[in-house]
Enzyme design. Structure first.
Site, PDB file in Angstrom:
ATOM      1  N   GLY A 196      63.861  25.593  39.769  1.00 34.40           N
ATOM      2  CA  GLY A 196      63.717  26.315  38.465  1.00 34.40           C
ATOM      3  C   GLY A 196      64.799  27.554  38.237  1.00 34.40           C
ATOM      4  O   GLY A 196      64.687  28.495  37.701  1.00 34.40           O
ATOM      5  N   ASP A 247      58.126  25.581  33.954  1.00 34.16           N
ATOM      6  CA  ASP A 247      59.172  26.277  34.487  1.00 34.16           C
ATOM      7  C   ASP A 247      59.427  27.800  34.029  1.00 34.16           C
ATOM      8  O   ASP A 247      59.318  28.602  34.843  1.00 34.16           O
ATOM      9  CB  ASP A 247      60.487  25.555  34.703  1.00 34.16           C
ATOM     10  CG  ASP A 247      60.439  24.299  35.647  1.00 34.16           C
ATOM     11  OD1 ASP A 247      59.610  23.865  35.977  1.00 34.16           O
ATOM     12  OD2 ASP A 247      61.709  23.993  36.036  1.00 34.16           O
ATOM     13  N   SER A 272      67.531  27.040  36.374  1.00 37.42           N
ATOM     14  CA  SER A 272      67.930  27.297  35.135  1.00 37.42           C
ATOM     15  C   SER A 272      66.806  27.832  34.154  1.00 37.42           C
ATOM     16  O   SER A 272      67.184  28.647  33.291  1.00 37.42           O
ATOM     17  CB  SER A 272      68.262  25.815  34.354  1.00 37.42           C
ATOM     18  OG  SER A 272      66.952  24.932  34.506  1.00 37.42           O
TER      19      SER A 272
HETATM   20  O1  PMV Z   1      63.818  20.222  37.651  1.00 38.08           O
HETATM   21  P1  PMV Z   1      62.773  21.329  37.539  1.00 38.08           P
HETATM   22  O2  PMV Z   1      62.780  22.099  38.991  1.00 38.08           O
HETATM   23  O3  PMV Z   1      63.132  22.268  36.477  1.00 38.08           O
HETATM   24  O4  PMV Z   1      61.465  20.555  37.101  1.00 38.08           O
HETATM   25  C1  PMV Z   1      61.300  19.813  36.014  1.00 38.08           C
HETATM   26  C2  PMV Z   1      59.625  19.447  36.057  1.00 38.08           C
HETATM   27  C3  PMV Z   1      59.472  18.274  35.202  1.00 38.08           C
HETATM   28  O5  PMV Z   1      58.036  18.097  35.092  1.00 38.08           O
HETATM   29  C4  PMV Z   1      60.150  17.009  35.691  1.00 38.08           C
HETATM   30  C5  PMV Z   1      60.130  18.596  33.675  1.00 38.08           C
HETATM   31  C6  PMV Z   1      59.469  19.435  32.856  1.00 38.08           C
HETATM   32  O6  PMV Z   1      59.910  19.836  31.964  1.00 38.08           O
HETATM   33  O7  PMV Z   1      58.116  19.724  33.216  1.00 38.08           O
END
Ligand code: PMV
Length: 313
Positions: free
Chosen positions: A90, A134, A92
């Site tokens: 998380g 996130d 970003s």
């Molecule tokens: O890549 P991360 O840690 O930002 O996780 C994204 C999580 C997803 O479910 C794959 C995408 C989302 O926007 O919920």
């Protein structure tokens, strides 16, 4: 650097259950972790990020926020992160949350709902498709449940792209979790798009997404009962389903399989394709050693970290 206007920090996160399926309206459970991103905003003669000129291709999130805020002055934005970038933890979202908070804090006290919404819309615009998981957990901290209907402890809700999400506070027991970062940087957008293509084309993928939703609901009950055994089993099952959806990788599978003999359960966390996995365990040292031996970088994390906050200089 000229006058400092605001300093903020926001936490990274792990998704315990439900990533990817949450994009299609299924529930997800996420927790803030004690790795934070720090952001300092100061007046300057040109707008920069960590000393370099802002570019939409190199700094899409920060560029989007600066444009959306319609700034009338130049700012030196500096970030320092304990969250490895591209790790699925998380980073970003934490950048978006910390920067939006720093900017809005100049006009009024930080309103978590405003920050979560602005940070989410930035992620969604930059990635093309995203859930508010996130950005909400980085804003609120502690634990959240994202669901398609309203339950107790609602924090906020938003609709976008035909989906409506209700974001709730979710109490987090003191679980011992080890993150294993594969060292492979995997951008979220293409993985989310890949799952979407699979989902649109096959009943099989839609069934898997639904199954992930069901096990996340079951996981919520286990979490509330502080049942590490039951929660761990569901996490491992979730990993297997995410692998079938095509978002695991050989590095992630290697870390998950290595940790399982010493854990209640283990799974990839976040978008996958690389990034990180998590293991729920009573033997964090042993699990960290396995992760290192298998080429990963371990982080023993604490769950339930506070959300975004203003910091003193
Ligand atoms: O890549 P991360 O840690 O930002 O996780 C994204 C999580 C997803 O479910 C794959 C995408 C989302 O926007 O919920």
């Amino acid at each position: 650097m000229k006058g400092v206007l605001a300093i903020t920090s926001a936490p990274g996160k792990v998704i315990l259950l439900g990533e990817h399926a949450v994009v299609f309206g299924q529930p997800a459970i996420a927790a803030a972790v004690n790795l934070r991103l720090h952001c300092r905003v100061a007046t300057a003669s040109t707008t920069t990020l960590n000393g370099a000129g802002l570019s939409p291709s190199a700094h899409p999130y920060v560029h989007h926020i600066v444009q959306a805020c319609g700034l009338r002055e130049n700012l030196a934005i500096d970030t320092r992160s304990e969250i490895p970038s591209g790790s699925g933890l998380g980073s970003s979202a934490a950048v978006c949350v910390a920067l939006v908070s720093a900017l809005v804090s100049r006009a009024h006290a930080i309103d978590p709902q405003e920050v979560a919404a602005k940070a989410y819309l930035t992620e969604a615009e930059v990635q093309g498709r995203a859930s508010p998981t996130d950005t909400s957990v980085s804003t609120h901290g502690q634990g959240i449940l994202v669901d398609r209907s309203e339950k107790a402890d609602l924090l906020w809700s938003i609709s976008r792209g035909g989906q409506q999400w209700f974001i709730h506070h979710c109490p987090m027991p003191k679980l011992s979790l080890v993150v294993g970062y594969t060292g492979v940087n995997a951008p979220t957008g293409p993985l989310v798009a890949k799952v979407k293509r699979f989902y649109d084309r096959t009943v099989f993928a839609r069934d898997i997404v639904r199954e992930i939703g069901q096990l996340t609901e079951e996981g919520l009950t286990r979490l509330k009962a502080n049942d590490a055994v039951g929660l761990g089993q569901l996490m491992t099952k979730d990993h297997r389903l995410l692998a079938v959806l095509g978002v695991s990788s050989k590095e992630l599978d290697r870390l998950v399989e290595g940790c399982l003999p010493f854990s209640y359960g283990a799974k990839l966390t976040g978008a996958g394709g690389g990034g990180s996995m998590i293991a729920l365990t009573d033997s964090p040292d042993k699990v960290s050693e396995v992760i290192k031996r298998r080429g990963g970088i371990p982080y023993k994390v604490k769950l339930g970290e506070p959300g975004v906050r203003l910091e003193k200089e």
